[in-house]
Structure formats: C-alpha cells, structure tokens
Design a protein around this motif. Structure first.
Motif, PDB file in Angstrom:
ATOM      1  N   HIS A  77      41.155   6.954  72.237  1.00  0.00           N
ATOM      2  CA  HIS A  77      39.619   6.553  72.825  1.00  0.00           C
ATOM      3  C   HIS A  77      38.610   6.538  71.715  1.00  0.00           C
ATOM      4  O   HIS A  77      38.536   7.250  70.842  1.00  0.00           O
ATOM      5  CB  HIS A  77      39.568   7.523  73.745  1.00  0.00           C
ATOM      6  CG  HIS A  77      41.068   7.261  75.008  1.00  0.00           C
ATOM      7  ND1 HIS A  77      41.458   6.253  75.442  1.00  0.00           N
ATOM      8  CD2 HIS A  77      41.354   8.457  75.482  1.00  0.00           C
ATOM      9  CE1 HIS A  77      42.174   6.603  76.165  1.00  0.00           C
ATOM     10  NE2 HIS A  77      42.630   8.301  76.158  1.00  0.00           N
ATOM     11  N   ALA A  78      37.939   5.798  72.033  1.00  0.00           N
ATOM     12  CA  ALA A  78      36.323   5.046  71.017  1.00  0.00           C
ATOM     13  C   ALA A  78      35.538   6.854  71.863  1.00  0.00           C
ATOM     14  O   ALA A  78      35.440   6.430  73.299  1.00  0.00           O
ATOM     15  CB  ALA A  78      36.107   4.010  71.393  1.00  0.00           C
ATOM     16  N   PRO A  79      35.228   7.152  70.614  1.00  0.00           N
ATOM     17  CA  PRO A  79      34.470   8.141  71.124  1.00  0.00           C
ATOM     18  C   PRO A  79      33.087   8.147  71.717  1.00  0.00           C
ATOM     19  O   PRO A  79      32.652   6.519  71.736  1.00  0.00           O
ATOM     20  CB  PRO A  79      33.372   8.729  69.325  1.00  0.00           C
ATOM     21  CG  PRO A  79      34.002   7.948  68.719  1.00  0.00           C
ATOM     22  CD  PRO A  79      35.067   6.658  69.337  1.00  0.00           C
ATOM     23  N   ILE A  80      32.979   8.991  73.332  1.00  0.00           N
ATOM     24  CA  ILE A  80      31.811   7.855  73.935  1.00  0.00           C
ATOM     25  C   ILE A  80      31.777   9.206  74.649  1.00  0.00           C
ATOM     26  O   ILE A  80      32.433  10.275  74.128  1.00  0.00           O
ATOM     27  CB  ILE A  80      32.940   7.063  75.621  1.00  0.00           C
ATOM     28  CG1 ILE A  80      33.398   8.614  75.965  1.00  0.00           C
ATOM     29  CG2 ILE A  80      33.493   6.467  74.997  1.00  0.00           C
ATOM     30  CD1 ILE A  80      33.990   7.953  77.161  1.00  0.00           C
ATOM     31  N   GLY A  81      30.284   9.403  74.820  1.00  0.00           N
ATOM     32  CA  GLY A  81      30.179  11.430  76.178  1.00  0.00           C
ATOM     33  C   GLY A  81      28.615  11.786  74.793  1.00  0.00           C
ATOM     34  O   GLY A  81      28.370  11.639  74.064  1.00  0.00           O
ATOM     35  N   VAL A  82      28.166  12.746  75.806  1.00  0.00           N
ATOM     36  CA  VAL A  82      27.783  12.983  75.457  1.00  0.00           C
ATOM     37  C   VAL A  82      28.363  14.896  74.894  1.00  0.00           C
ATOM     38  O   VAL A  82      28.140  15.291  76.076  1.00  0.00           O
ATOM     39  CB  VAL A  82      26.006  13.811  75.829  1.00  0.00           C
ATOM     40  CG1 VAL A  82      25.325  14.659  75.324  1.00  0.00           C
ATOM     41  CG2 VAL A  82      25.190  12.315  75.994  1.00  0.00           C
ATOM     42  N   PHE A  83      27.620  15.325  73.118  1.00  0.00           N
ATOM     43  CA  PHE A  83      28.483  16.577  72.734  1.00  0.00           C
ATOM     44  C   PHE A  83      28.014  17.308  73.019  1.00  0.00           C
ATOM     45  O   PHE A  83      27.493  16.489  71.276  1.00  0.00           O
ATOM     46  CB  PHE A  83      29.954  16.557  72.916  1.00  0.00           C
ATOM     47  CG  PHE A  83      31.088  15.777  73.438  1.00  0.00           C
ATOM     48  CD1 PHE A  83      32.107  16.708  73.736  1.00  0.00           C
ATOM     49  CD2 PHE A  83      31.200  14.331  73.474  1.00  0.00           C
ATOM     50  CE1 PHE A  83      33.205  16.061  75.047  1.00  0.00           C
ATOM     51  CE2 PHE A  83      32.508  14.220  74.252  1.00  0.00           C
ATOM     52  CZ  PHE A  83      33.311  14.988  74.999  1.00  0.00           C
ATOM     53  N   GLY A  84      27.557  17.958  72.460  1.00  0.00           N
ATOM     54  CA  GLY A  84      26.409  19.015  71.648  1.00  0.00           C
ATOM     55  C   GLY A  84      25.202  18.908  71.453  1.00  0.00           C
ATOM     56  O   GLY A  84      24.805  18.893  70.687  1.00  0.00           O
ATOM     57  N   GLY A  85      24.898  17.878  72.266  1.00  0.00           N
ATOM     58  CA  GLY A  85      23.445  17.109  72.488  1.00  0.00           C
ATOM     59  C   GLY A  85      23.258  15.838  71.350  1.00  0.00           C
ATOM     60  O   GLY A  85      22.089  15.163  72.114  1.00  0.00           O
ATOM     61  N   LYS A  86      24.301  15.654  71.773  1.00  0.00           N
ATOM     62  CA  LYS A  86      24.884  13.961  70.671  1.00  0.00           C
ATOM     63  C   LYS A  86      25.585  13.042  71.237  1.00  0.00           C
ATOM     64  O   LYS A  86      26.511  13.212  72.206  1.00  0.00           O
ATOM     65  CB  LYS A  86      25.322  14.718  69.173  1.00  0.00           C
ATOM     66  CG  LYS A  86      24.387  15.616  68.204  1.00  0.00           C
ATOM     67  CD  LYS A  86      23.090  14.894  67.965  1.00  0.00           C
ATOM     68  CE  LYS A  86      22.334  15.534  67.392  1.00  0.00           C
ATOM     69  NZ  LYS A  86      20.747  15.819  66.615  1.00  0.00           N
ATOM     70  N   THR A  87      24.484  12.164  71.455  1.00  0.00           N
ATOM     71  CA  THR A  87      25.585  10.658  71.436  1.00  0.00           C
ATOM     72  C   THR A  87      26.567  10.649  71.023  1.00  0.00           C
ATOM     73  O   THR A  87      26.393  10.653  69.900  1.00  0.00           O
ATOM     74  CB  THR A  87      24.812   9.720  72.349  1.00  0.00           C
ATOM     75  OG1 THR A  87      24.516   9.392  71.112  1.00  0.00           O
ATOM     76  CG2 THR A  87      23.076   9.882  72.949  1.00  0.00           C
ATOM     77  N   ALA A  88      27.624   9.270  71.074  1.00  0.00           N
ATOM     78  CA  ALA A  88      28.537   8.175  70.200  1.00  0.00           C
ATOM     79  C   ALA A  88      28.153   8.274  69.657  1.00  0.00           C
ATOM     80  O   ALA A  88      28.079   8.307  68.572  1.00  0.00           O
ATOM     81  CB  ALA A  88      29.443   8.084  70.986  1.00  0.00           C
ATOM     82  N   GLY A  89      27.357   7.510  69.657  1.00  0.00           N
ATOM     83  CA  GLY A  89      26.550   7.037  68.352  1.00  0.00           C
ATOM     84  C   GLY A  89      25.433   7.592  67.473  1.00  0.00           C
ATOM     85  O   GLY A  89      26.001   7.584  66.424  1.00  0.00           O
ATOM     86  N   GLU A  90      25.137   8.410  68.321  1.00  0.00           N
ATOM     87  CA  GLU A  90      24.454   9.528  66.825  1.00  0.00           C
ATOM     88  C   GLU A  90      25.467  10.572  65.927  1.00  0.00           C
ATOM     89  O   GLU A  90      24.897  10.899  65.272  1.00  0.00           O
ATOM     90  CB  GLU A  90      23.529  10.617  68.121  1.00  0.00           C
ATOM     91  CG  GLU A  90      22.280  10.481  68.767  1.00  0.00           C
ATOM     92  CD  GLU A  90      21.850  11.072  69.234  1.00  0.00           C
ATOM     93  OE1 GLU A  90      20.365  10.638  69.871  1.00  0.00           O
ATOM     94  OE2 GLU A  90      22.479  11.970  70.574  1.00  0.00           O
ATOM     95  N   ARG A  91      26.388  10.605  66.982  1.00  0.00           N
ATOM     96  CA  ARG A  91      27.982  11.986  66.273  1.00  0.00           C
ATOM     97  C   ARG A  91      28.237  10.117  65.509  1.00  0.00           C
ATOM     98  O   ARG A  91      28.374  10.713  64.056  1.00  0.00           O
ATOM     99  CB  ARG A  91      28.759  11.558  67.135  1.00  0.00           C
ATOM    100  CG  ARG A  91      28.262  13.388  67.458  1.00  0.00           C
ATOM    101  CD  ARG A  91      29.496  13.430  68.884  1.00  0.00           C
ATOM    102  NE  ARG A  91      30.116  12.805  69.531  1.00  0.00           N
ATOM    103  CZ  ARG A  91      30.233  12.623  70.496  1.00  0.00           C
ATOM    104  NH1 ARG A  91      28.866  12.581  71.207  1.00  0.00           N
ATOM    105  NH2 ARG A  91      30.711  11.187  71.182  1.00  0.00           N
ATOM    106  N   GLN A  92      28.188   9.686  65.578  1.00  0.00           N
ATOM    107  CA  GLN A  92      28.971   8.740  64.625  1.00  0.00           C
ATOM    108  C   GLN A  92      27.493   7.860  63.331  1.00  0.00           C
ATOM    109  O   GLN A  92      28.910   7.769  62.080  1.00  0.00           O
ATOM    110  CB  GLN A  92      29.547   7.363  65.395  1.00  0.00           C
ATOM    111  CG  GLN A  92      30.497   7.091  66.215  1.00  0.00           C
ATOM    112  CD  GLN A  92      32.182   7.132  65.156  1.00  0.00           C
ATOM    113  OE1 GLN A  92      32.657   6.645  65.035  1.00  0.00           O
ATOM    114  NE2 GLN A  92      32.460   9.040  66.059  1.00  0.00           N
ATOM    115  N   ALA A  93      26.549   8.348  63.612  1.00  0.00           N
ATOM    116  CA  ALA A  93      25.587   8.209  62.143  1.00  0.00           C
ATOM    117  C   ALA A  93      25.719   9.752  61.115  1.00  0.00           C
ATOM    118  O   ALA A  93      25.500   9.549  60.286  1.00  0.00           O
ATOM    119  CB  ALA A  93      23.965   7.981  63.213  1.00  0.00           C
TER     120      ALA A  93
END
Length: 112
Positions: A77-93
């Motif tokens: 699935h597309a990465p979603i949600g908050v993990f480790g304090g980061k949103t999916a968009g922040e993790r993708q960046a």
C-alpha cells in the motif's frame, strides 16, 4: 531520540533497557495503548499522533523500521500515517533526499 535515555537499540528490533533486560521496542512505545486511528495520517489526527511520538522513548526505532519498509517497498500500500513522529509526506521527503545522494535520512523525533 532514544539514545542516552533509559534504553539503547539493538540490531534485532529490541532495546536494552536500563535494568539490563532486552525487550521488543514496540512494548516501550508510547502509542501502544492509544487508538490506532490516531496514527492514520488524517488531517485531524496527525498533530495528536506527533505529540504522542514526541514523548516516546523509541521514536528512532519506529521511524527507522518504517523507513526500511518504505525504502525496500515491503508494503503493498501507499505509505500513510504517522510513524516515528513523521507523516507519510515527511518520510517520503526523507527518502527522496536519500535517493538523491544526500545521505541516509536523518532520523529525528521531530523536536529539532
């Protein structure tokens, strides 16, 4: 970030606690008793999820594991949600920065 606190990470998804015990880092997560829906990445839940992550002693382990999943495309699935304090968009960046040769993503608990 966990280092320098009551536990240190091991390479097997466990942490070494101040009492000398090894335990799965998930057991120490601040979110373990929270409603999982808070971490779904919804507009109205991300801030609350991040506030829980901000007080978590294993944020670095959580973020690292999720980045590994996303980096290696181990999820269907597309990465979603908050993990480790980061949103999916922040993790993708973070991963995009890594793929551009800017080094491994800096794993932060979001307080800096």
């Amino acid at each position: 970030m966990l280092m320098g606190r009551a536990a240190t990470a091991t390479s097997f998804g466990s942490v070494h606690t101040a009492t000398g015990e090894f335990t799965a880092w998930h057991e120490l997560a601040a979110c373990r008793d929270e409603d999982p829906a808070l971490f779904d990445g919804g507009k109205n839940t991300s801030a609350r999820a991040k506030s829980i992550c901000a007080r978590c002693p294993v944020t670095a382990e959580c973020l690292s594991e999720q980045l590994d999943w996303e980096r290696n495309r181990l999820t269907r699935h597309a990465p979603i949600g908050v993990f480790g304090g980061k949103t999916a968009g922040e993790r993708q960046a973070m991963l995009l920065s890594e793929s551009r040769g800017e080094g491994k993503p800096r794993e932060s608990n979001g307080t800096d």
